[in-house]
Scaffold this motif. Structure first.
Motif, PDB file in Angstrom:
ATOM      1  N   ASP A   1       0.725  -1.232  -0.155  1.00  0.00           N
ATOM      2  CA  ASP A   1       0.036   0.037   0.045  1.00  0.00           C
ATOM      3  C   ASP A   1       0.847   1.270   0.074  1.00  0.00           C
ATOM      4  N   ARG A   2       2.255   1.250   0.150  1.00  0.00           N
ATOM      5  CA  ARG A   2       3.048   2.318   0.236  1.00  0.00           C
ATOM      6  C   ARG A   2       4.261   2.157  -0.767  1.00  0.00           C
ATOM      7  N   PRO A   3       3.989   2.659  -2.075  1.00  0.00           N
ATOM      8  CA  PRO A   3       4.914   2.410  -3.089  1.00  0.00           C
ATOM      9  C   PRO A   3       6.225   3.305  -2.622  1.00  0.00           C
ATOM     10  N   SER A   4       7.365   2.959  -2.911  1.00  0.00           N
ATOM     11  CA  SER A   4       8.600   3.478  -2.525  1.00  0.00           C
ATOM     12  C   SER A   4       8.692   3.737  -0.975  1.00  0.00           C
ATOM     13  N   LEU A   5       8.314   2.652  -0.368  1.00  0.00           N
ATOM     14  CA  LEU A   5       8.738   2.842   1.054  1.00  0.00           C
ATOM     15  C   LEU A   5       9.991   2.954   1.587  1.00  0.00           C
ATOM     16  N   LEU A   6      10.423   3.953   2.584  1.00  0.00           N
ATOM     17  CA  LEU A   6      11.921   3.961   2.992  1.00  0.00           C
ATOM     18  C   LEU A   6      12.089   3.324   4.167  1.00  0.00           C
ATOM     19  N   VAL A   7      12.797   2.471   4.479  1.00  0.00           N
ATOM     20  CA  VAL A   7      13.254   1.801   5.725  1.00  0.00           C
ATOM     21  C   VAL A   7      14.521   2.475   6.275  1.00  0.00           C
ATOM     22  N   ILE A   8      14.339   3.288   7.419  1.00  0.00           N
ATOM     23  CA  ILE A   8      15.697   3.760   7.920  1.00  0.00           C
ATOM     24  C   ILE A   8      16.166   2.982   9.014  1.00  0.00           C
ATOM     25  N   ALA A   9      17.418   2.638   8.865  1.00  0.00           N
ATOM     26  CA  ALA A   9      17.861   1.547   9.902  1.00  0.00           C
ATOM     27  C   ALA A   9      19.478   1.724  10.088  1.00  0.00           C
ATOM     28  N   ALA A  10      19.876   0.984  11.229  1.00  0.00           N
ATOM     29  CA  ALA A  10      21.347   1.039  11.533  1.00  0.00           C
ATOM     30  C   ALA A  10      22.188   0.398  10.484  1.00  0.00           C
ATOM     31  N   LYS A  11      23.412   0.408  10.590  1.00  0.00           N
ATOM     32  CA  LYS A  11      24.573  -0.315   9.805  1.00  0.00           C
ATOM     33  C   LYS A  11      24.193  -1.996  10.030  1.00  0.00           C
ATOM     34  N   GLY A  12      23.500  -2.354  11.164  1.00  0.00           N
ATOM     35  CA  GLY A  12      23.444  -3.876  11.185  1.00  0.00           C
ATOM     36  C   GLY A  12      22.445  -4.450  10.526  1.00  0.00           C
ATOM     37  N   PHE A  13      21.820  -3.580   9.616  1.00  0.00           N
ATOM     38  CA  PHE A  13      20.629  -4.133   8.759  1.00  0.00           C
ATOM     39  C   PHE A  13      21.751  -4.201   7.346  1.00  0.00           C
ATOM     40  N   ALA A  14      22.726  -4.170   7.178  1.00  0.00           N
ATOM     41  CA  ALA A  14      23.588  -4.533   6.087  1.00  0.00           C
ATOM     42  C   ALA A  14      23.535  -5.810   5.701  1.00  0.00           C
ATOM     43  N   SER A  15      23.079  -6.217   4.468  1.00  0.00           N
ATOM     44  CA  SER A  15      22.977  -7.321   3.670  1.00  0.00           C
ATOM     45  C   SER A  15      22.575  -7.296   2.304  1.00  0.00           C
ATOM     46  N   LYS A  16      23.179  -7.614   1.332  1.00  0.00           N
ATOM     47  CA  LYS A  16      22.794  -7.726   0.086  1.00  0.00           C
ATOM     48  C   LYS A  16      21.741  -8.461  -0.243  1.00  0.00           C
ATOM     49  N   GLY A  17      21.377  -9.822   0.471  1.00  0.00           N
ATOM     50  CA  GLY A  17      20.043 -10.270   0.159  1.00  0.00           C
ATOM     51  C   GLY A  17      19.021  -9.572   0.697  1.00  0.00           C
TER      52      GLY A  17
END
Length: 75
Positions: free
Chosen positions: A31-47
């Motif tokens: 329901d929210r195209p182009s949603l932006l998730v703001i997170a810390a470095k710990g969320f780094a993962s290509k997958g």
């Protein structure tokens, strides 16, 4: 505007928790195209980033020193 928050057990990986929430509540991204998730470095993962991109969501997080510039980098 925040649309979601979760309090989770510290055992599972934070990325797994967010993915599980989005699997359970698919309307949050549908329901929210182009949603932006703001997170810390710990969320780094290509997958993980690929999974979010598949859902039409972008991850904004600080870069590691070894990374190229990322969108949203302050300096």
């Amino acid at each position: 505007m925040p649309i979601l928050w979760a309090l989770a057990n510290p055992e599972p990986d934070e990325r797994e928790v967010l993915s599980a929430v989005l699997d359970r509540e698919p309307h949050l991204t549908a329901d929210r195209p182009s949603l932006l998730v703001i997170a810390a470095k710990g969320f780094a993962s290509k997958g993980f980033e690929a999974d979010l991109a598949f859902r039409g969501t972008e991850l904004l997080r600080p870069p590691f020193n070894r990374e190229k510039k990322r969108r949203g980098r302050v300096s």
